[in-house]
Design an enzyme around this catalytic site. Sequence first.
Site: not given
Length: 413
Positions: A218, A333
């Site tokens: 990520e 998120e």
Amino acid sequence: MASSCVSQRRWSRIVKMTLFLFFLIPMAAIGTGNIDTTVVQKQKLDIQRQLKRLNKPALKSIKSPDGDIIDCVHIKNQPAFDHPFFKNHTIQMRPSFHPEGLSFDDVSSKSESLITQLWHLNGRCPEGSIPIKRTKEEDLLRASSVASYGREKYPQSDTTNKGGFHEHALTVVTGDKYYGTKATINSWKPQIQEQDEFSLSKLLILGGVAPKDLNTIEAGWMVNHNLFGDYNTRLFTFFATNKNANQIMGCYNLLCSPGFVQINKEIALGGSLNPLSVYAGSQYELNFLVWKDIKGRGDWWMQVGNKYLMGYWPASLFVSLSESASQIQWGGEVINQQKNGQHTSTQMGSGHFPEEGFSRASYFKNLQIVDGSSILRYPKKSFIVAEKPNCYNVTNFVNYFYYGGPGRNPNCP
């Protein structure tokens, strides 16, 4: 006389018992104190050892206006090389190819608005070093344990609220073999309700299947008080692997060994970003490119902006990402702690819904994937994921999308 003797014996036993308790209680207290003192001393030693492991000798240290200290550490002394497996690792200064077909001289000479971090106001790191955000004692004390700072069990569960509910607004591609991705993200400073919540925007490269063999990479920006001790918007990387454990473990930035190997002296992972996008005003973007060097050693490389080649995740870190990825995700998120039965008011992205559009909603654009021929191309098909669209949502177009939201609102109680 017999009654008197019995009475004397009874009083003698009472006196002895009183004296016994008189001495026993302080001794018990002293014993407990010793145990408490031992625990405190052990924690102090653990903290000292961890700080020594993470904070390497600096060639130069720079005090940032936001309170960070950036240590310019010799490139060969970074934490990734603490692990015995990496003691003889040969640092790669560039991959064997660039997926945009550029030479690396072309990449480094590209003109663009520079990525600025607050510490740049007070200096830069010299050649042969990399900038590392110094870890402080209070950082370790915020973690669940000293040894777990910067690490996470992965994947995080959404079915129980032990660590909060992870909620997303994503665009996803799957069903093929992927060797990287590129995207442009505008950067914001979302508001966070609880200290143990976070908000982030990222691209994610995934291989394997949860819960046994999931591997991820990520990159993006995040606001995370537990990790950084403030609410600044910061550059971050994360990877998760099951290479050396039954449990899939994840790690941020340069906080694990083995882990990400940085080669860039300009940009600090975990450093605060500045400036940031303004609602109905100026927009500031970050370009991210992550790709697998399938023509070389197979490492996963990351470039930030159009010219900052940051470093790589060595191929040996991974199992299911050792060959290719099976899914790419882009989006936001948050953690929702659901305090008092209410949804968090922690924002995602700009804190506004995607329908508000440019300069008001957060966005990803220029979405591309690296295919098996090592060339960047636009994805053919994608789908969206939003578990609670009344809280955070996403609207998808061909190769860009808007996403985000305010969290708690009348339609998201």
